[in-house]
Design a protein around this motif. Sequence first.
Motif, PDB file in Angstrom:
ATOM      1  N   THR B  15       0.864  -1.169   0.000  1.00 10.97           N
ATOM      2  CA  THR B  15       0.000   0.000   0.000  1.00 10.97           C
ATOM      3  C   THR B  15       0.905   1.225   0.000  1.00 10.97           C
ATOM      4  OG1 THR B  15      -1.527  -1.251   1.356  1.00 10.97           O
ATOM      5  CG2 THR B  15      -1.910   1.127   1.210  1.00 10.97           C
ATOM      6  N   PRO B  16       0.747   2.129  -0.962  1.00 14.46           N
ATOM      7  CA  PRO B  16       1.624   3.299  -0.978  1.00 14.46           C
ATOM      8  C   PRO B  16       1.555   4.033   0.369  1.00 14.46           C
ATOM      9  CG  PRO B  16       0.260   3.240  -2.948  1.00 14.46           C
ATOM     10  CD  PRO B  16      -0.245   2.162  -2.044  1.00 14.46           C
ATOM     11  N   SER B  17       2.698   4.492   0.848  1.00 12.41           N
ATOM     12  CA  SER B  17       2.722   5.152   2.149  1.00 12.41           C
ATOM     13  C   SER B  17       3.326   6.539   2.018  1.00 12.41           C
ATOM     14  CB  SER B  17       3.538   4.311   3.131  1.00 12.41           C
ATOM     15  OG  SER B  17       4.057   5.128   4.160  1.00 12.41           O
ATOM     16  N   ARG B  18       2.510   7.528   2.329  1.00  9.16           N
ATOM     17  CA  ARG B  18       2.973   8.903   2.270  1.00  9.16           C
ATOM     18  C   ARG B  18       4.171   9.114   3.187  1.00  9.16           C
ATOM     19  NH1 ARG B  18      -0.419  14.443   2.446  1.00  9.16           N
ATOM     20  NH2 ARG B  18       1.375  15.775   2.831  1.00  9.16           N
ATOM     21  N   VAL B  19       4.100   8.498   4.381  1.00 13.24           N
ATOM     22  CA  VAL B  19       5.185   8.638   5.356  1.00 13.24           C
ATOM     23  C   VAL B  19       6.496   8.073   4.791  1.00 13.24           C
ATOM     24  CG1 VAL B  19       5.972   7.973   7.671  1.00 13.24           C
ATOM     25  CG2 VAL B  19       3.566   8.564   7.279  1.00 13.24           C
ATOM     26  N   LEU B  61       8.763   3.846  -6.700  1.00 11.20           N
ATOM     27  CA  LEU B  61       8.077   2.543  -6.680  1.00 11.20           C
ATOM     28  C   LEU B  61       7.002   2.513  -5.607  1.00 11.20           C
ATOM     29  CD1 LEU B  61      10.724  -0.310  -7.105  1.00 11.20           C
ATOM     30  CD2 LEU B  61       8.802   0.226  -8.611  1.00 11.20           C
ATOM     31  N   ASN B  62       7.362   3.003  -4.411  1.00  7.29           N
ATOM     32  CA  ASN B  62       6.403   3.022  -3.296  1.00  7.29           C
ATOM     33  C   ASN B  62       5.154   3.815  -3.662  1.00  7.29           C
ATOM     34  OD1 ASN B  62       5.074   3.955  -0.796  1.00  7.29           O
ATOM     35  ND2 ASN B  62       6.698   2.762   0.214  1.00  7.29           N
ATOM     36  N   ALA B  63       5.363   4.958  -4.298  1.00  6.78           N
ATOM     37  CA  ALA B  63       4.234   5.815  -4.662  1.00  6.78           C
ATOM     38  C   ALA B  63       3.287   5.105  -5.631  1.00  6.78           C
ATOM     39  CB  ALA B  63       4.750   7.110  -5.281  1.00  6.78           C
ATOM     40  N   ASN B  64       3.828   4.108  -6.357  1.00  6.19           N
ATOM     41  CA  ASN B  64       2.996   3.336  -7.282  1.00  6.19           C
ATOM     42  C   ASN B  64       2.413   2.075  -6.635  1.00  6.19           C
ATOM     43  OD1 ASN B  64       3.200   4.383 -10.268  1.00  6.19           O
ATOM     44  ND2 ASN B  64       5.198   4.739  -9.323  1.00  6.19           N
ATOM     45  N   GLY B  65       2.819   1.828  -5.362  1.00  9.87           N
ATOM     46  CA  GLY B  65       2.303   0.644  -4.678  1.00  9.87           C
ATOM     47  C   GLY B  65       3.177  -0.592  -4.830  1.00  9.87           C
ATOM     48  N   TYR B  66       4.477  -0.368  -4.989  1.00 10.65           N
ATOM     49  CA  TYR B  66       5.393  -1.509  -5.118  1.00 10.65           C
ATOM     50  C   TYR B  66       6.674  -1.262  -4.342  1.00 10.65           C
ATOM     51  CZ  TYR B  66       2.361  -2.666  -9.022  1.00 10.65           C
ATOM     52  OH  TYR B  66       1.268  -2.952  -9.784  1.00 10.65           O
ATOM     53  N   ARG B  67       7.366  -2.341  -4.038  1.00  7.56           N
ATOM     54  CA  ARG B  67       8.741  -2.221  -3.540  1.00  7.56           C
ATOM     55  C   ARG B  67       9.540  -3.390  -4.084  1.00  7.56           C
ATOM     56  NH1 ARG B  67       7.275  -3.784   2.566  1.00  7.56           N
ATOM     57  NH2 ARG B  67       7.011  -6.008   2.198  1.00  7.56           N
ATOM     58  N   THR B  68      10.864  -3.224  -4.111  1.00 10.57           N
ATOM     59  CA  THR B  68      11.679  -4.326  -4.628  1.00 10.57           C
ATOM     60  C   THR B  68      11.779  -5.390  -3.544  1.00 10.57           C
ATOM     61  OG1 THR B  68      13.689  -3.262  -3.847  1.00 10.57           O
ATOM     62  CG2 THR B  68      13.102  -2.900  -6.157  1.00 10.57           C
TER      63      THR B  68
END
Lengths: 208, 145
Positions: B15-19, B61-68
């Motif tokens: 889930t994208p996280s603003r923090v 990536l996080n802003a798009n809802g992903y991480r490596t």
Amino acid sequence: MKATPESAGDLLFPGGYRRRVLSLLLLHPDRTLHVREIARLTGTTAGTLNKELARLHRAGLLEREAVGNQVRYSADRESPIFGELSSILRKTVGLADVLVDALASAEKSGAVELAFVFGSMARSTESPRSDVDVMLIGNIDFAEAVRLLYPAGVTLGREINPKVYTKAQWRKAVAAKEPFVREVLAQPKIYLIGNDDELESAGRQRSR
Amino acid sequence: MSLKAQVGSGLDEITPSRVTVERLLAAARRQIADARTKGVSAETRFSAAYTAIRMLADAALNANGYRTQSSRTGHHYTAIQNLTLSAGVTVETVRVLQTLRRQRNETEYSGDSVPESTVQACMLQAEELLKHVTAWMAKARPKLS
């Protein structure tokens, strides 16, 4: 544009497509290619190539296998001259030609004054996955160097790692006897722009 | 290959996280500031500028809802390569960033020295990427920026 003014590659391999075929297969001995793929990659026609490939096979330089109605060729690593011939190709027509072409505009504009391959490709100790280390001395911008060299990397099937030094930085590194630069100086190089003498003088401190 | 198609083979869905995005952007800014520090080696400054690039790629990536999947080898490569999809960075720029990544590996693992011009190039790329990713987020992910 040839690797050297007297291009040894031209002299030794006068037939344009023979050296292209040999470079393609001997410098990528892990590849087995169909005749039409070889034709596409060397800019020739399959008709012209068939005869040439058959001769190179009979001479023991290429391996040939028929798969269905297609014929595939690869370098014959068992050939007694495989190592020496690949080394000659690498140092003359293969690697250097592609890189010299890629750097032609930067040489003309003066952005690169000296350029050479170092590392495993220059020592002939590379693996199929080795990168190509290219030293560039001049005022060329790093991003521009990447842009110019990228198509050459695609052709060679290897990543190219440019090391960019300005002349002043190079002189400083040589004067400081930086281990990396000392190692580069001591090891085999394939010159793309310039030669040993020019590199030697580029490393010397200005006398005035 | 889309980001979604890489789930399980390099990327995880989150889930994208603003923090987290803000923390990564702030950390990237600090790395860029560190890269400008006088009196430390070229290698350290280069490493800081490269880290900023990697953090910006992770933020996008996080802003798009992903991480490596950081346990996988090549997660730096994956984060940087996906910048075309995660933040609309050009292919040409990604090639430069990948070349800097390989230079960073040489420096960290073989002890190669880094020429000053490459440190400058890496800093410039980090600064440009910071601007690009921040602008992209404000436009495409306004809730996260």
